[in-house]
Motif scaffolding. Structure first.
Motif: not given
Length: 397
Positions: A18-22
């Motif tokens: 789950t990528y929340l570092d864009g």
């Protein structure tokens, strides 16, 4: 199917992550792999140095600048890509100071990204002309703008908390005092609607590896107000900002328009990645991205606060007063973030105690938000973060 579900398929998102570092580094656009390969094999490989003409590499900085310009409310031929954000900050501050020779103050705030402050301070120390850098609290910026200020230099969205400056109001206040306005859009471009022309901003700069997904080390951009550009003397007079680079004159003559803000040779391979990445924005209205971003961030705050009382919201409560990120304070924020990453939920940490989570509607979903909130709550409640491997600081946080 929502308008963004098909966009998500344009990105390489590893299974189980789950990528929340864009807001720090955007994910790989799938199309960028083939486009960069073609640039390497079909252009560099087959054309060799002829690629500068046959593949029109030399025009990439301006063409990409216009593609970004559409996302930030910049007229055609007012934005150019190249070099790093630090270089572009230096260019903007140096040019602005020259345009206000009777004034000696650069005004900024302590929510500005440190690099911007470093570059401004280094520049005025080198000039040795009595300039000073005044740094105030974000809430005090407007009151600090007076006739002593030559340049107001701010980051539109605070990199730590996501607090959002009122671009139009501050730009107007700067102009009323006779100052010039520089905006750093590193955490704005590609994340929320920006209209540089409407607010009459003088300069803007930004990076392209965050919400624009241009990849690590992607080149930066600079915007100059069209009616101002011919008055600007480039402090960094690189050969590609010259009016005729291949005349090889010994004396510098600035190029026409925004081309004078070019400095060094374009990084062609990195620009190929950025060119592909910008395809994800084609046909997308930034107002729709903003609306969906607010939905995702509001969902995240609600779910975290409902199940995790140990963390404190560091971002503004009002979604219209923050950018496309949410930050929570936690005394052991670094360790908690490392534990999150170990569980496949990626955000990042900013000292001293802030956990940051970015929301990018092009690829983030409500399911991403719920999983991140649930895993964060589990880690805090169980003290899973309280392990030596999560407390060892790495080079990049």
């Amino acid at each position: 199917m929502s308008a963004f579900e098909t966009r998500r398929d344009m990105f390489n998102l590893p299974e189980g992550i789950t990528y929340l570092d864009g807001n720090s580094l955007g994910p790989l656009p799938k199309h960028a792999v083939d486009q960069t390969r073609r640039t390497m094999t079909d252009q560099w490989g087959e054309m060799l140095i002829m690629g500068w003409n046959k593949a029109d590499w030399m025009a990439l900085p301006g063409r990409l600048g216009d593609r970004i310009g559409r996302l930030i409310g910049a007229p055609v031929d007012s934005t150019v890509v190249g070099d790093t954000l630090s270089i572009k900050v230096y260019q903007a501050v140096a040019s602005a100071l020259e345009l206000r020779p009777g004034r000696k103050r650069v005004l900024s705030d302590n929510g500005n990204f440190p690099t911007d402050l470093y570059m401004a301070k280094g520049l005025i120390d080198s000039l040795g002309q009595g300039h000073d850098l005044k740094v105030v609290d974000p809430e005090a910026v407007e009151d600090a703008i007076d006739e002593s200020v030559a340049v107001v230099m701010l980051t539109h969205v605070d990199y730590r908390t996501g607090r959002l400056h009122d671009m139009a109001a501050i730009t107007r206040k700067a102009h009323e005092a006779g100052a010039l306005m520089i905006w750093d859009l590193a955490h704005s471009a590609g994340a929320l609607p920006v209209d540089l022309a409407a607010c009459n901003a003088d300069f803007a700069v930004g990076c392209t590896y965050k919400y624009l997904n241009g990849g690590p080390g992607a080149p930066a951009f600079i915007y100059v107000r069209p009616d101002l550009i011919d008055q600007v003397r480039p402090a960094l007079s690189g050969w590609l900002g010259h009016a005729a680079p291949f005349a090889f004159d010994l004396d510098y003559r600035p190029g026409e328009g925004i081309s004078r803000m070019r400095v060094g040779t374009p990084p062609v391979l990195q620009m190929a990645v950025l060119d592909a990445a910008l395809d994800a924005f084609d046909g997308v209205d930034m107002a729709d991205i903003r609306a969906r971003s607010i939905e995702l961030s509001e969902q995240f705050i609600a779910e975290v606060e409902a199940s995790c009382k140990q963390v404190e919201l560091a971002s503004p409560r009002d979604p219209h007063a923050r950018g496309s990120q949410v930050s929570f304070r936690f005394e052991e924020g670094y360790a908690a973030m490392q534990a999150l990453i170990a569980r496949g939920v990626i955000g990042d940490f900013r000292a001293p105690d802030i956990m940051r989570f970015g929301f990018c509607p092009l690829y983030n979903t409500g399911e991403d938000v719920s999983r991140a909130a649930a895993v964060l709550s589990e880690i805090i409640a169980s003290r899973e973060w309280d392990q030596p491997q999560f407390k060892t600081r790495k080079a990049v946080t």
